[in-house]
Enzyme design. Structure first.
Site, PDB file in Angstrom:
ATOM      1  N   LEU A  89       0.824  -1.205   0.000  1.00 48.57           N
ATOM      2  CA  LEU A  89       0.000   0.000   0.000  1.00 48.57           C
ATOM      3  C   LEU A  89       0.858   1.254   0.000  1.00 48.57           C
ATOM      4  O   LEU A  89       0.592   2.207  -0.734  1.00 48.57           O
ATOM      5  CB  LEU A  89      -0.922  -0.003   1.217  1.00 48.57           C
ATOM      6  CG  LEU A  89      -2.073  -0.995   1.143  1.00 48.57           C
ATOM      7  CD1 LEU A  89      -2.932  -0.891   2.387  1.00 48.57           C
ATOM      8  CD2 LEU A  89      -2.915  -0.764  -0.095  1.00 48.57           C
ATOM      9  N   GLY A 131       4.316   1.647  -0.748  1.00 50.22           N
ATOM     10  CA  GLY A 131       5.199   1.771  -1.901  1.00 50.22           C
ATOM     11  C   GLY A 131       4.422   1.928  -3.200  1.00 50.22           C
ATOM     12  O   GLY A 131       4.772   2.763  -4.048  1.00 50.22           O
ATOM     13  N   SER A 153     -10.413 -13.452  11.745  1.00 47.15           N
ATOM     14  CA  SER A 153     -10.726 -12.056  12.037  1.00 47.15           C
ATOM     15  C   SER A 153     -11.152 -11.833  13.488  1.00 47.15           C
ATOM     16  O   SER A 153     -11.853 -12.636  14.094  1.00 47.15           O
ATOM     17  CB  SER A 153     -11.841 -11.573  11.120  1.00 47.15           C
ATOM     18  OG  SER A 153     -12.291 -10.313  11.557  1.00 47.15           O
ATOM     19  N   ARG A 158      -6.492  -6.527  21.972  1.00 48.78           N
ATOM     20  CA  ARG A 158      -5.672  -7.633  21.467  1.00 48.78           C
ATOM     21  C   ARG A 158      -4.611  -8.103  22.452  1.00 48.78           C
ATOM     22  O   ARG A 158      -4.471  -9.296  22.705  1.00 48.78           O
ATOM     23  CB  ARG A 158      -4.972  -7.191  20.180  1.00 48.78           C
ATOM     24  CG  ARG A 158      -5.895  -7.094  18.997  1.00 48.78           C
ATOM     25  CD  ARG A 158      -5.167  -6.596  17.769  1.00 48.78           C
ATOM     26  NE  ARG A 158      -6.079  -6.598  16.622  1.00 48.78           N
ATOM     27  CZ  ARG A 158      -5.749  -6.174  15.408  1.00 48.78           C
ATOM     28  NH1 ARG A 158      -4.544  -5.721  15.179  1.00 48.78           N
ATOM     29  NH2 ARG A 158      -6.621  -6.219  14.428  1.00 48.78           N
TER      30      ARG A 158
END
Lengths: 261, 247, 638
Positions: free
Chosen positions: C43, C45, C284, C330
């Site tokens: 994304l 580069g 997910s 998380r």
């Protein structure tokens, strides 16, 4: 559960090498392994025997990057439908099975080494027109153009293509129609794609035909596609190409802003 | 373009666009497929009309022969005798030539695109027998068509019966099918034609871009129905002759 | 050398705007005089290359994959955050800024994060105009969903394949520039060294992976957008090819590596099933909305999960964190799972996971609803694990997912080496010690589409009408010789152990001692053992084949060699940071009930490490973090 297998793998030193099958017999393959992990195990064995490991393309190993892909027993990505090679697990095979592994075969996908092929022809097709000219910074608010959900959903389904090349590998004609059609459908369905719709269609189709064969409507590509992309998109590409040629022939060579929808 | 050790090169030069747009269109593979589909539709129309017309055989000799004569008089007096028929024939010949030309050139293109096959063999998952044998069924039906014309249209010696008489299609047909080998070859050719239509009459929708979830299932039904109709209708004639229903 | 972050003066909200005005420009007719090298086509580069090409610079782009479209950004599932406030739920640029700073446990630069939040809004517009098929509502408007660490719905998504669709948008824009001739693409090329002259980045040395050819490329600026280093753990959710080589070679040429110990562990991945395991697959985070996490109360319980009655189950997250329960962040969820497994309560034949159970949700909502919400994830799980998650609970375990650390950069995304820019996951700048979900995509695209194209001009303008450096200079000759020597050494060692065996061993060391929980003794052990392993690698690695054709073992060997050095630095950083924050948890520094205990007094800085030679301890440079707009507070989720 572990499997003992007979593996016939295509080995080829480089683009100009003849190539041949070599046979390996990996034992105690765990059924929870992915197909590529099985190849990893075979490779570790080969290295231990001072033999060069089998070269194969792979990267994300979760079925989205499109790097991997070999023909397993005559079927691209192997026996399980809607599954890339990296997501194919050995529990889909039985102990004692003979498994033949070959690279994608198409004149425009020349073998680089062993199971690795050059798929840059796909990039050439995208270069020809698989994009929307939207220079950074010029965009309007994302919600300014409404896109009905069914249109967005259909565009997404076409855009789900991972560019693995299984469609070309599966096609007896070595045709790249499903790949090209999926990208065309993605961009041609969206309002943002309308200004360049006809020139894009002609440019991408012409480039595709420089590299690949034509469509005989076998539908092998659809069956091999790990993302389940439908050949309905090929029909749509054909229709758009016909329209591009019949409706307004100037629009195929010049930028056309007259058409929307 | 990509730089570096790129191995793949285009197989074909970029096409030089002919000035005439129809030629430009026909120059592309998608254009050729469209032409194949349109000429296919024309040929399907002919095959259907031919079969339906020949059903006059089941009336009697007089009706059948009258129908044959009628075909020659369509369009009179604006057109000369057999004028309309020749226009139709010219269209059919053109369709036939284009159908074959597009098929042949596309086949060459496809061969070029897959010069190396699968050394370990390949399995077909979706392609049916009909789709995979289109070239062969097409060639055989084409060759049979020549014989069929020699036998029943031109009355060529060796192909036609000795009793062949121009203008008496009913008698010619009955006499021809009373020769068992001719009847058997006819039946085989028609079965192959059916197989050809089974794929072709479905495939043309794809080639012309007629796909829509609303009628996609019907495309296959149409192809099956059409193929069955043609095969049943056509094959009934030699069977009727051989079983004595028509004599 | 002191670290100058070059943060613009003025109020937080005006810094970026005024900086854009104050930065020098390169006029359109002058842009074609500049050569820019970009390494990596994810994304960051990809979007940078497309934008710079469009602006008129001469761009060369390199990626090791066979096509720029394969970069690992493609695997991002969840979505991309943007402060659009389309849902009218009180979102704003400032709130996104605040959530990101807080989520990063107050270890990120305020100015960078605020700029990120400002730009987030433009990213969505840009992507929509490129034809990215974001999820839509029936009225045709863009849809949003909520994500961890936020109380607003600001995440834009394209089913579970947002990363793929965003990357394809950038890839297509890039291919358009390749077609236009402004960008030259070098696929299957690996950057093997950075070339510096007088402390300035002037080019790179690459290897064409197909022909083995070593090449020199020079430019006015070098941009690294080469992703993170999670594969130092061998097993991670990263792609197999993800590596640290580009940034590591830059580090060895003098660029500072910041906060390498900040690694993010994702709580819901499919556990390891055997030694052969090559990578871990993420499930997910959204699954935790309906799934309940538990382990058996008796560690020797051998019953199948559906045979274990409620009374014998320990829903430990619900027990320990009653208010957030299964939806704790998380890092908290990951550490709790680790404690359970470490204490012997693990489930599955290897006792290395915990259950994520949907039975309650299926009973309450019906199988159909669950199928609609998570159908593709359930299929993916069934495919990989060989178990049906509708009838038996999933087994999950945390796995390495993202690395917040990376090369140190200033506000302009330029490293301490002039001319060297670093974007996306490869830099350290925006996520502090912990990244929030759906923020990685945002950062990659912000850096590539909007930040770099502005800031690079400020650097390039200083070199107007200077030709690109010659590739015949001593610096290039020397760098190429170094690369050749390393390749030669790898190919001629012909030892007894495969590259993968070293990589796996390194992974185990890092995971055991520098994984979800770290302590002084462990880190010291790891540093020593990694050093031994590194020496063994160089004397006993077996790389077959040659350097003149595609040689995947050689590629891997070079990458693992760098991971072996990085692993040590990561442990050194973790050892020096005597506090717990975000993804870095030091057992010595926890609250009485086992939560991370920050030390803002002594550690509110970014640790930037300077290379001193292989096997030698690196030198620490500190960039103090100044918080003027947020109040530092202890996170609590009870």
């Amino acid at each position: 559960m572990s499997l003992n297998l007979l593996l016939k793998v295509w080995r080829q030193n480089g683009p100009n090498d003849e190539g041949r099958f070599e046979t390996y017999s990996p034992n105690d393959i765990d059924e929870d392994m992915s197909f590529l992990e099985m190849l990893d195990v075979v490779n570790e064995d080969l290295i231990a025997q001072n033999k060069e490991p089998i070269a194969f393309d792979h990267d994300c190993r979760e079925g989205i990057c499109g790097s991997c892909g070999v023909v397993i027993n005559g079927v691209p990505h192997g026996p399980k439908k809607m599954t890339t090679t990296c997501q194919l697990h050995m529990r889909n095979f039985k102990s004692g099975d003979t498994i033949t592994v070959e690279p994608w075969r198409s004149t425009s996908f020349p073998v680089i080494k062993d199971l690795v092929v050059d798929r840059s022809a796909f990039d050439a097709i995208i270069q020809a027109g698989g994009h929307i000219a939207a220079p950074t910074g010029a965009a309007r608010d994302g919600n300014e153009i409404l896109i009905p959900k069914p249109v967005a959903d259909q565009a997404f389904e076409a855009a789900a293509c991972i560019g693995c090349g299984a469609c070309v590998a599966a096609c007896p004609n070595g045709a790249g129609q499903l790949f090209t059609a999926a990208k065309l459908a993605h961009l041609n369905l969206l309002p943002q794609g309308q200004p360049e719709r006809w020139s894009r269609t002609v440019a991408m189709v012409d480039t595709m035909e420089e590299y690949f064969g034509s469509c005989t409507n076998y539908a092998e590509c659809e069956a091999a596609c790990p993302k389940g992309i439908s050949i309905d998109f090929i029909a749509k590409m054909n229709r758009d190409y016909l329209k591009a040629k019949f409706r307004d022939r100037r629009s195929t060579t010049k930028i056309d802003t007259s058409e929307a929808g | 373009m990509l730089t570096g050790s790129r191995v793949a090169q285009p197989l074909r030069q970029r096409r030089i666009r002919p000035r005439f747009w129809l030629l430009d269109f026909y120059g592309s593979a998608i254009g050729k497929k469209a032409v194949m589909a349109v000429t296919g539709i024309m040929l399907l129309g002919f095959v259907l009309a031919h079969m339906l017309g020949n059903l006059h055989t089941y009336q009697d000799a007089e009706h059948m022969n009258h129908y044959g004569e009628y075909l020659r008089t369509i369009g009179e007096p604006i057109l000369p005798h057999t004028g309309a028929l020749w226009i139709l024939r010219a269209g059919l010949i053109l369709a036939f030539v284009l159908h074959i030309h597009s098929a042949a050139t596309l086949t060459l293109m496809n061969r070029q695109s897959r010069t190396v096959g699968y050394k370990g063999g390949r399995s077909y998952v979706a392609a049916n027998y009909a789709a995979r044998t289109m070239r062969w069924s097409g060639i055989i039906v084409g060759l049979y068509l020549v014989f069929h014309l020699m036998d029943l249209t031109w009355g060529t010696n060796g192909a036609a019966t000795d009793s062949f008489t121009r203008g008496q299609p009913y008698e010619n047909l009955v006499a021809s099918f009373q020769r068992e080998p001719v009847a058997v070859v006819y039946i085989i050719a028609n079965l192959l034609l059916g197989i050809h239509i089974y794929h072709g009459a479905w495939s043309l929708f794809q080639s012309l871009g007629w796909a829509n979830p609303r009628f996609n299932d019907w495309r296959r039904m149409f192809a099956i129905g059409f193929a069955a109709l043609i095969v049943i209708g056509n094959v009934s004639f030699p069977i009727a002759v051989m079983t004595g229903i028509v004599e | 050398m002191t670290l100058n972050s070059n943060i613009p003066e003025g109020p937080l909200e005006e810094k970026w705007t005024s900086h854009k005005f104050n930065t020098k420009l390169v006029a359109p007719q002058n842009r074609r005089k500049f050569e820019v090298i970009i390494v990596g086509t994810g994304l960051a580069g990809g979007s940078a290359a497309a934008t710079l090409g469009e602006m008129g610079y001469n761009v060369k782009v390199f990626c090791f994959q066979d096509s720029p479209r394969r970069a690992h950004s493609i695997a991002a599932q969840g979505g991309i955050n943007a402060a659009k406030n389309y849902k009218n739920d009180g979102d704003s640029v400032h709130r996104l800024f605040y959530d990101t700073i807080k989520g990063g446990d107050y270890r990120a630069r305020e100015a960078n994060v605020h700029r990120l939040a400002e730009i987030s809004v433009q990213i969505i517009d840009q992507c929509v105009s490129q034809g990215v098929p974001f999820a839509r509502e029936y009225g045709g408007l863009l849809d949003n969903r909520s994500f961890g660490g936020a109380q607003v719905s600001r995440t834009f998504y394209a089913r579970g394949q947002t990363g793929q669709q965003l990357l394809l948008g950038a890839y297509q824009a890039l291919e358009r520039q390749i077609d236009a001739g402004s960008v030259k693409m070098y696929a299957r090329h690996e950057m093997l060294d950075l070339v510096t002259e007088n402390g300035r980045a002037v080019g790179i040395i690459t290897q064409d992976l197909v022909s083995g050819q070593i090449e020199r490329h020079s430019a006015h600026a070098v941009v690294l957008a080469t992703g993170g280093y999670g594969n130092v753990f061998f097993l991670s959710t990263n792609a197999m090819g993800c590596n640290v080589t580009a940034t590591w070679r830059a580090y060895k040429k003098g660029a500072y590596f910041a906060n390498p110990c900040y690694t993010q562990i994702h709580p819901t991945c499919i556990p390891v099933s055997g030694d052969y395991q090559s990578k871990l697959t993420l499930m997910s985070e959204s699954l935790r909305n309906d799934g309940r996490i538990w382990v058996p109360k008796d560690k020797n319980d051998k019953r199948a999960p559906d045979q274990i009655p409620e009374a014998d189950r320990d829903y430990y997250l619900e027990r320990i964190y009653p208010s957030f329960a299964n939806l704790v962040p998380r890092d908290v969820a990951s550490r709790a799972a680790k404690r359970m497994v470490d204490d012997g309560y693990g489930v599955g034949s290897l006792k290395n996971g915990v259950y994520l159970d949907f039975k309650t949700a299926i009973d309450r909502l019906g199988r159909n609803v669950i199928e609609q919400r998570y159908g593709n994830l359930f299929d993916m799980y069934a495919n990989i694990a060989g178990e049906d998650p509708y009838t038996q609970p999933m087994r999950i375990y945390p796995a390495v997912h993202y690395t917040m650390g990376g090369l140190w950069v200033d506000y302009n995304l330029m490293s301490n080496l002039p001319g060297l820019f670093v974007l996306g996951e490869a830099n350290f700048s925006d996520h502090g010690a912990n990244r929030l979900g759906a923020s990685a995509l945002m950062q990659g695209l912000a850096d590539g589409y909007f930040v770099l194209p502005t800031t690079i001009a400020g650097e390039l303008a200083n070199h107007l009408n200077q030709p690109a450096p010659s590739t015949d200079s001593a610096a290039f000759v020397e760098a190429e010789a170094g690369v050749r020597e390393q390749i030669n050494r790898l190919l001629t060692t012909r030892g007894t152990r495969s590259v993968d065996s070293f990589h796996k061993e390194l992974g185990h060391l890092c995971w055991d001692y520098c994984g979800m929980a770290r302590n002084k003794a462990g880190l010291e052990t790891a540093i020593k053992e990694i050093d031994t392993l590194r020496q063994e690698f160089w004397s006993d690695v077996r790389v077959l084949g040659n350097g003149e054709s595609l040689n995947q073992s050689l590629e891997k060997a070079g990458r693992v060699a760098d991971f072996l050095e990085l692993g040590q630095l990561m442990c050194q950083d973790a050892l020096h940071r005597e506090e717990s924050c975000g993804g870095h948890f030091r057992e010595e520094h926890q609250t009485p009930d086992g939560e991370a205990q920050r030390d803002d007094e002594n550690f509110a800085y970014a640790a930037a490490w300077e290379y001193n030679g292989a096997g030698k301890a690196a030198t620490l440079h500190k960039e103090e973090l100044v918080f003027e707009n947020v109040h530092l507070a202890q996170r609590s989720y009870k």
